[in-house]
Design a protein around this motif. Structure first.
Motif, mmCIF file in Angstrom:
data_model
loop_
_atom_site.group_PDB
_atom_site.id
_atom_site.type_symbol
_atom_site.label_atom_id
_atom_site.label_comp_id
_atom_site.label_asym_id
_atom_site.label_seq_id
_atom_site.Cartn_x
_atom_site.Cartn_y
_atom_site.Cartn_z
ATOM 1 N N VAL A 172 -10.249 -72.545 20.400
ATOM 2 C CA VAL A 172 -10.033 -73.491 21.499
ATOM 3 C C VAL A 172 -8.953 -74.521 21.179
ATOM 4 C CG1 VAL A 172 -12.357 -73.227 22.446
ATOM 5 C CG2 VAL A 172 -11.910 -75.012 20.771
ATOM 6 N N GLY A 173 -8.538 -74.620 19.931
ATOM 7 C CA GLY A 173 -7.520 -75.594 19.549
ATOM 8 C C GLY A 173 -7.990 -76.429 18.379
ATOM 9 N N ARG A 174 -7.129 -77.351 17.961
ATOM 10 C CA ARG A 174 -7.424 -78.196 16.799
ATOM 11 C C ARG A 174 -8.445 -79.275 17.133
ATOM 12 N NH1 ARG A 174 -4.347 -77.206 12.621
ATOM 13 N NH2 ARG A 174 -2.318 -76.267 12.924
ATOM 14 N N ALA A 175 -9.512 -79.291 16.370
ATOM 15 C CA ALA A 175 -10.543 -80.329 16.423
ATOM 16 C C ALA A 175 -11.219 -80.466 17.783
ATOM 17 C CB ALA A 175 -9.977 -81.668 15.944
ATOM 18 N N PRO A 176 -11.940 -79.440 18.221
ATOM 19 C CA PRO A 176 -12.740 -79.624 19.432
ATOM 20 C C PRO A 176 -13.834 -80.642 19.162
ATOM 21 C CG PRO A 176 -13.234 -77.511 18.404
ATOM 22 C CD PRO A 176 -12.106 -78.124 17.633
ATOM 23 N N GLU A 177 -14.103 -81.504 20.106
ATOM 24 C CA GLU A 177 -15.094 -82.571 19.917
ATOM 25 C C GLU A 177 -16.257 -82.449 20.887
ATOM 26 O OE1 GLU A 177 -15.680 -85.513 18.056
ATOM 27 O OE2 GLU A 177 -14.247 -84.780 16.618
ATOM 28 N N GLY A 178 -15.979 -82.603 22.171
ATOM 29 C CA GLY A 178 -17.046 -82.565 23.159
ATOM 30 C C GLY A 178 -17.148 -81.194 23.790
ATOM 31 N N LEU A 179 -18.369 -80.816 24.131
ATOM 32 C CA LEU A 179 -18.611 -79.534 24.779
ATOM 33 C C LEU A 179 -19.757 -79.734 25.758
ATOM 34 C CD1 LEU A 179 -18.327 -76.109 23.802
ATOM 35 C CD2 LEU A 179 -20.716 -76.736 23.829
ATOM 36 N N LYS A 180 -19.564 -79.326 27.012
ATOM 37 C CA LYS A 180 -20.612 -79.525 28.010
ATOM 38 C C LYS A 180 -20.606 -78.366 28.996
ATOM 39 C CE LYS A 180 -23.739 -82.216 29.850
ATOM 40 N NZ LYS A 180 -24.936 -82.614 29.200
ATOM 41 N N LEU A 181 -21.784 -77.813 29.225
ATOM 42 C CA LEU A 181 -21.984 -76.755 30.197
ATOM 43 C C LEU A 181 -22.085 -77.370 31.590
ATOM 44 C CD1 LEU A 181 -22.456 -73.656 30.042
ATOM 45 C CD2 LEU A 181 -24.898 -74.149 29.988
ATOM 46 N N SER A 182 -21.455 -76.746 32.587
ATOM 47 C CA SER A 182 -21.522 -77.254 33.958
ATOM 48 C C SER A 182 -22.948 -77.125 34.499
ATOM 49 C CB SER A 182 -20.549 -76.488 34.856
ATOM 50 O OG SER A 182 -20.944 -75.136 34.985
ATOM 51 N N PRO A 183 -23.275 -77.888 35.551
ATOM 52 C CA PRO A 183 -24.641 -77.846 36.096
ATOM 53 C C PRO A 183 -25.100 -76.449 36.526
ATOM 54 C CG PRO A 183 -23.471 -79.717 36.987
ATOM 55 C CD PRO A 183 -22.463 -78.901 36.219
ATOM 56 N N ASP A 184 -24.171 -75.612 37.002
ATOM 57 C CA ASP A 184 -24.544 -74.253 37.406
ATOM 58 C C ASP A 184 -24.431 -73.247 36.260
ATOM 59 O OD1 ASP A 184 -21.818 -73.859 37.121
ATOM 60 O OD2 ASP A 184 -21.454 -73.440 39.238
ATOM 61 N N ALA A 218 -16.858 -77.070 29.589
ATOM 62 C CA ALA A 218 -15.749 -78.004 29.392
ATOM 63 C C ALA A 218 -15.693 -78.359 27.904
ATOM 64 C CB ALA A 218 -15.958 -79.264 30.211
ATOM 65 N N VAL A 219 -14.481 -78.358 27.346
ATOM 66 C CA VAL A 219 -14.285 -78.676 25.929
ATOM 67 C C VAL A 219 -13.171 -79.705 25.804
ATOM 68 C CG1 VAL A 219 -13.696 -77.760 23.646
ATOM 69 C CG2 VAL A 219 -14.933 -76.318 25.269
ATOM 70 N N THR A 220 -13.439 -80.790 25.069
ATOM 71 C CA THR A 220 -12.369 -81.724 24.733
ATOM 72 C C THR A 220 -11.839 -81.342 23.360
ATOM 73 O OG1 THR A 220 -13.909 -83.325 23.790
ATOM 74 C CG2 THR A 220 -13.302 -83.633 26.089
ATOM 75 N N VAL A 221 -10.517 -81.274 23.257
ATOM 76 C CA VAL A 221 -9.856 -80.895 22.007
ATOM 77 C C VAL A 221 -8.948 -82.049 21.598
ATOM 78 C CG1 VAL A 221 -8.388 -79.170 20.887
ATOM 79 C CG2 VAL A 221 -9.909 -78.482 22.742
ATOM 80 N N MET A 222 -9.177 -82.596 20.416
ATOM 81 C CA MET A 222 -8.357 -83.737 19.987
ATOM 82 C C MET A 222 -6.911 -83.329 19.759
ATOM 83 S SD MET A 222 -10.578 -86.411 17.832
ATOM 84 C CE MET A 222 -11.112 -85.403 16.505
ATOM 85 N N ASN A 223 -6.670 -82.109 19.282
ATOM 86 C CA ASN A 223 -5.318 -81.573 19.207
ATOM 87 C C ASN A 223 -4.377 -82.400 18.325
ATOM 88 O OD1 ASN A 223 -3.640 -79.485 19.959
ATOM 89 N ND2 ASN A 223 -2.840 -80.550 21.744
ATOM 90 N N GLY A 224 -4.907 -83.110 17.357
ATOM 91 C CA GLY A 224 -4.081 -83.926 16.470
ATOM 92 C C GLY A 224 -3.764 -85.307 17.021
ATOM 93 N N SER A 225 -4.301 -85.662 18.178
ATOM 94 C CA SER A 225 -3.971 -86.944 18.807
ATOM 95 C C SER A 225 -4.547 -88.145 18.062
ATOM 96 C CB SER A 225 -4.453 -86.964 20.258
ATOM 97 O OG SER A 225 -5.865 -86.873 20.321
ATOM 98 N N ALA A 226 -5.522 -87.934 17.189
ATOM 99 C CA ALA A 226 -6.097 -89.039 16.414
ATOM 100 C C ALA A 226 -5.350 -89.254 15.098
ATOM 101 C CB ALA A 226 -7.576 -88.772 16.129
ATOM 102 N N ARG A 227 -4.412 -88.389 14.792
ATOM 103 C CA ARG A 227 -3.654 -88.494 13.541
ATOM 104 C C ARG A 227 -2.477 -89.451 13.707
ATOM 105 N NH1 ARG A 227 -5.014 -84.347 10.058
ATOM 106 N NH2 ARG A 227 -3.045 -84.569 8.974
#
Length: 102
Positions: free
Chosen positions: A11-23, A28-37
């Motif tokens: 999914v990419g560099r450093a996935p952090e959040g993961l949430k299944l939709s209500p159905d 949904a996945v949040t990927v930091m992608n090096g943005s915290a570096r």
């Protein structure tokens, strides 16, 4: 065994959040992608990414992606599955994203 890995996907560099939709049709996945570096660090990117995957049995296929802020970690779906909130720590904001499905 009770658990086993089935069809892992990158999914990419450093996935952090993961949430299944209500159905339960999307993930949904949040990927930091090096943005915290630091900017001078290898693999630094200005923004992270929010990625949406469609779930079909044990298969996941990416259906949407959008740039998000820096060091974004949390993600949550609205009850109707058309709005997502993404929490970005470094920017100190919440991003509102719309998803119409496919």
């Amino acid at each position: 065994p009770l658990l086993r890995g089935v069809n892992p996907i990158p999914v990419g560099r450093a996935p952090e959040g993961l949430k299944l939709s209500p159905d339960a049709r999307y993930v949904a996945v949040t990927v930091m992608n090096g943005s915290a570096r630091p900017k001078a660090a290898p693999f630094h990117k200005e923004n992270g990414a929010l990625k949406i995957y469609k779930r079909s049995g044990t298969q996941l296929a990416q259906v949407a992606e959008m740039p998000i802020g820096k060091w974004c970690r949390g993600v949550v779906w609205s009850a109707n599955g058309h709005t997502l909130l993404v929490q970005c720590m470094a920017d100190r904001d919440i991003i509102v994203a719309r998803f119409a499905g496919i």
